[in-house]
Design an enzyme around this catalytic site. Structure first.
Site, PDB file in Angstrom:
ATOM      1  CG  ASP A  95      -1.950   1.089   1.191  1.00  0.00           C
ATOM      2  OD1 ASP A  95      -2.178   1.648   0.110  1.00  0.00           O
ATOM      3  OD2 ASP A  95      -2.539   1.383   2.246  1.00  0.00           O
ATOM      4  CG  ASP A 338      -3.782   4.230  -2.916  1.00  0.00           C
ATOM      5  OD1 ASP A 338      -3.048   3.303  -2.525  1.00  0.00           O
ATOM      6  OD2 ASP A 338      -4.816   4.567  -2.315  1.00  0.00           O
TER       7      ASP A 338
END
Length: 452
Positions: A95, A338
């Site tokens: 992440d 992201d």
């Protein structure tokens, strides 16, 4: 002194023979493939198993209080790596939209909320967790807490343990251990490997004002185990693919590369760079600080539309094709890079033009809450301009054949429209590029993947 040095180094960046050079404490050097490469496993959650969307831990800060800001997304594509915590191997999701590394303990409580009813059996979708004790001990205060706008959250405590990613070990690393949660995971992972900046770790707990600490990646480069950058290559393929002649090939994998580039082929002439902006670049977060928190960039423009061919007989004899029909939108706005987001979330006015460019046009399906197009629709072009280069979404990422409505006729579009930020370039964009996250030079670099 540190910031002055980096400003000086950034001045000396140049191109050489198609290879993008960058400045580090070692001098002006090219991006090179590193040996510190960790393969990532791709997991696509079938639509029949989708749980409620997880909202990423993004925050806004005011003078007196901090609140999580809504960053909704359909999470059905996960990129997973194995990390070693002490002497235990745990699977975690990669992440770039958060900073903490956390995992569940061997016993954790997965709860339900009152609105789910007493007959509902909670399933947080988390795999086996960490067993035993952390060798470096635990912190009683502050607690480890992350809250989310869709009411999901993780709660537990901080502790210290050696964390190994690939062949690199962050000694006595601060991590979060979760023992109480309402979550919606993929069923294969035990937590997250957060790759953001230390600033985002300060936004923990009820008061949201704890001192930041160094996450795993920061610890590694500060201890000079790697250069202060990492890069990511995401493959949209996850298994052997058959060629037209019947030959079976193994597709390029997905990689997290610490300190350099992953071993995938790119178009060397396509390298482009752009500045990483501070958290105050996103108005919705209401940060007054300009600290670096996540990987926020401002693309130069956006390109969309259906190309039309306009060829004269003389041009056709020479093999020439002139394309028209693409529109360039030069509005600049901040965007998060992201890896943890399946879709890309962009302004409504821009994305609605993209939807209209499908043939037939895309339409909103209220049962899914997103836009879909016929799976055999003509797919328009959609690209991001960074510097002098345009990075186009692949057709298979713009219209996802693996994400269909119950009828099977409509496929989900990989870009969704939102009324306000933060905006996101997620997996639907990143599957077409190699992305370099350069901490020392405060910039991101991108190159187009060759066809795979």
């Amino acid at each position: 002194m540190k910031s002055s040095l980096l400003a000086f180094l950034a001045v000396g960046v140049a191109h050489s023979a198609g290879r993008l050079l960058y400045a580090t404490r070692h001098g002006l050097v090219p991006d090179t493939v590193t040996s510190n490469v960790i393969p990532m496993r791709k997991h696509i959650v079938p639509s029949s198993q989708h749980r409620s969307s997880v909202v990423k831990p993004v925050y806004r800060r005011t003078a007196d209080v901090n609140h999580p800001a809504n960053l909704t997304n359909v999470h059905d594509v996960y990129y997973i790596v194995d990390i070693i915590v002490g002497n235990q191997t745990l699977a975690v999701s990669v992440d770039t939209g958060s900073s903490d590394t956390w995992f569940v303990s061997d016993y954790f409580e997965c709860i339900r909320f009152w609105w789910q009813g007493p007959e509902y059996k909670p399933n947080c979708g988390l795999a086996d967790g960490f067993t035993g004790n952390l060798s470096g001990g635990v912190l009683d205060n502050p607690p480890f807490v992350r809250s989310y706008m869709d009411t999901t959250f993780v709660s537990g405590y901080y502790g210290f343990e050696d964390v190994t990613v690939g062949s690199i070990t962050a000694k006595n690393q601060r991590v979060g251990v979760v023992n109480y949660t309402f979550w919606a995971g993929d069923g294969l992972t035990s937590g997250l490997l957060g790759l953001g900046y230390p600033f985002m770790t300060s936004l923990d707990g009820a008061e949201q004002n704890q001192a930041p600490y160094d996450p795993v990646f920061t610890t590694m480069w500060k201890n000079k185990l790697i250069d202060p950058l990492f890069s990511i290559a995401l493959s949209r393929e996850s298994g052997d693919q058959g060629e037209p002649d019947g030959e079976v090939r193994t597709p390029e994998g997905s990689y997290l590369a610490l300190g350099g580039l992953p071993p995938v082929e790119v178009d060397e002439e396509s390298w482009a760079r752009t500045k990483i902006h501070g958290v105050d670049a996103i108005p919705e977060w209401m940060f007054e600080q300009s600290d670096l928190g996540l990987y926020i960039i401002k693309p130069d423009s956006w390109v969309y539309g259906r190309e039309t061919e306009d060829v004269t007989p003389a041009e056709a004899d020479q093999g020439a094709v002139t394309t028209h029909g693409l529109t360039t939108n030069t509005t600049q706005f901040p965007v998060l890079i992201d890896v943890g987001a399946t879709l890309s979330l962009l302004p409504k006015g821009l994305v609605q033009k993209l939807y209209a460019a499908f043939d037939p046009p895309a339409k909103y399906l209220s049962t899914n809450g997103l836009f879909f197009a016929l799976c055999n629709a003509t797919i328009p072009k959609f690209g991001v301009n960074i510097g002098e280069n345009t990075f186009y979404f692949a057709p298979e990422d713009l219209l996802r054949q693996t994400a269909r409505d119950p009828s099977g006729e409509y496929c989900r579009i990989g870009v969704t429209d939102v009324n306000g930020g933060p905006y996101v370039l997620g997996v639907s964009f990143l599957s077409s590029v190699v992305a370099v996250f350069d901490i020392e030079n405060t910039e991101m670099r991108f190159a187009s993947r060759t066809k795979y």
